[in-house]
Design a protein around this motif. Structure first.
Motif, PDB file in Angstrom:
ATOM      1  N   PRO A 107      39.419  41.948  42.387  1.00 46.90           N
ATOM      2  CA  PRO A 107      40.797  41.505  42.092  1.00 46.90           C
ATOM      3  C   PRO A 107      41.804  41.783  43.203  1.00 46.90           C
ATOM      4  O   PRO A 107      42.604  40.891  43.537  1.00 46.90           O
ATOM      5  N   ALA A 152      36.036  32.815  43.854  1.00 40.90           N
ATOM      6  CA  ALA A 152      35.991  33.891  42.852  1.00 40.90           C
ATOM      7  C   ALA A 152      34.555  34.172  42.410  1.00 40.90           C
ATOM      8  O   ALA A 152      34.121  35.334  42.372  1.00 40.90           O
ATOM      9  N   LEU A 173      40.087  35.895  36.629  1.00 43.58           N
ATOM     10  CA  LEU A 173      39.284  36.438  35.535  1.00 43.58           C
ATOM     11  C   LEU A 173      39.526  35.712  34.220  1.00 43.58           C
ATOM     12  O   LEU A 173      38.773  35.894  33.260  1.00 43.58           O
ATOM     13  N   MET A 233      41.166  39.156  45.825  1.00 42.05           N
ATOM     14  CA  MET A 233      41.673  37.847  45.402  1.00 42.05           C
ATOM     15  C   MET A 233      43.191  37.783  45.538  1.00 42.05           C
ATOM     16  O   MET A 233      43.750  36.753  45.921  1.00 42.05           O
ATOM     17  N   SER A 234      43.859  38.885  45.239  1.00 41.56           N
ATOM     18  CA  SER A 234      45.320  38.924  45.401  1.00 41.56           C
ATOM     19  C   SER A 234      45.701  38.815  46.867  1.00 41.56           C
ATOM     20  O   SER A 234      46.673  38.138  47.225  1.00 41.56           O
ATOM     21  N   SER A 283      43.406  36.724  40.288  1.00 43.85           N
ATOM     22  CA  SER A 283      42.111  37.332  39.979  1.00 43.85           C
ATOM     23  C   SER A 283      41.083  36.320  39.485  1.00 43.85           C
ATOM     24  O   SER A 283      39.876  36.534  39.620  1.00 43.85           O
ATOM     25  N   TYR A 308      32.736  37.722  42.840  1.00 44.23           N
ATOM     26  CA  TYR A 308      32.410  38.508  41.639  1.00 44.23           C
ATOM     27  C   TYR A 308      30.900  38.669  41.443  1.00 44.23           C
ATOM     28  O   TYR A 308      30.480  39.436  40.583  1.00 44.23           O
TER      29      TYR A 308
END
Length: 274
Positions: free
Chosen positions: A141, A68, A153, A144-145, A151, A72
């Motif tokens: 997101p 992640a 987050l 990530m899915s 996500s 990001y």
């Protein structure tokens, strides 16, 4: 603040900023795709011929939080390159267009001019960070899915990495201005920065890899002294096996920015600008 606005106006009145912006978009897209591809890599089997440390590093990088933070903060590598080049050009353009004398006559306190250039560079760095971060918050997101990781987050480590990514952009912007003062030729400064950043980083990485492989494995930890490695380390989600803590990367980058910032201001006060 008026001096900072004046420096930003100088940048806006040239075509260079939007050319750099156009270049940034495909490079950002390539960065996202590369990080997505890296997230799909499987951990190597035990008999793959990699060391225990390398295997542990790969496994750690495949943890959801590290996947992640990597995604990001996509766009840092090439985004920072554009920021550092623009930051250097803020200084070198004065000498390229022969406006340095007029600038320093208008504002006799040279340190004020250099501080304004640092301020303008920081604004540019944060602008590029904001653009890439907003794009990441939109496109990551779904990725990530697709990876079935969620996500992420809600994880504080993700937002910490995003914040430290902003710090990295700021520090690289300061470093770019410092280099621009040291190398006043616009062509020489941009070529030196670009070649050192892209080719030099890869070459130094290879040297450290060979030294850690054939001399001593602990030598690989010294790679953090390379600015690009330092900025990558500071945005990792967790401390990686066989690597220094994240704060070391931040400290190294702050050190480079502080040294170039101080030298840039000191040299400008003493150097003949004619």
């Amino acid at each position: 603040m008026s001096l900072v606005n004046a420096e930003l106006f100088k940048v806006r009145t040239t075509s260079l900023w939007w050319i750099m912006g156009i270049i940034l978009i495909p490079l950002y897209a390539a960065s996202v795709l590369l990080n997505w591809a890296n997230a799909n890599i499987s951990a190597p089997p035990q008999d793959a011929g990699v060391s225990d440390t390398q295997s542990a590093q790969i496994e750690a990088s495949l943890q959801p939080i590290n996947v992640a933070t990597n995604l990001y903060t996509s766009g840092q590598y090439m985004g920072v390159l554009i920021v550092v080049l623009l930051s250097a050009i803020i200084v070198t353009s004065e000498f390229f267009h022969l406006t340095a004398t007029t600038t320093f006559l208008t504002t006799p306190r040279r340190e004020s001019v250099i501080l304004a250039k640092f301020g303008a560079a920081v604004v540019i760095g944060l602008a590029v960070w904001l653009i890439t971060t907003v794009l990441n918050l939109i496109v990551v997101p779904p990725i990530m899915s697709a990876l079935d990781l969620g996500s992420q987050l809600g994880e504080p480590a993700v937002w910490r990495a995003i914040g430290l990514n902003a710090l990295a952009f700021v520090l690289w912007a300061i470093l770019g201005v410092g280099v621009g003062v040291l190398i006043r030729s616009q062509i020489a400064a941009t070529l030196t920065l670009a070649i050192t950043y892209v080719v030099g980083t890869s070459a130094i990485g290879l040297i450290f890899l060979l030294l850690s492989e054939y001399v001593a494995e602990w030598i690989n930890n010294l790679q953090v002294i390379v600015p690009t490695t330092a900025s990558q380390l500071m945005i990792s989600g967790t401390d990686l096996p066989g690597s220094p803590p994240r704060w070391v990367g931040a400290a190294v980058l702050i050190g480079y920015a502080a040294v170039t910032g101080f030298l840039g201001t000191w040299i400008t006060k003493r150097r003949d600008i004619s």
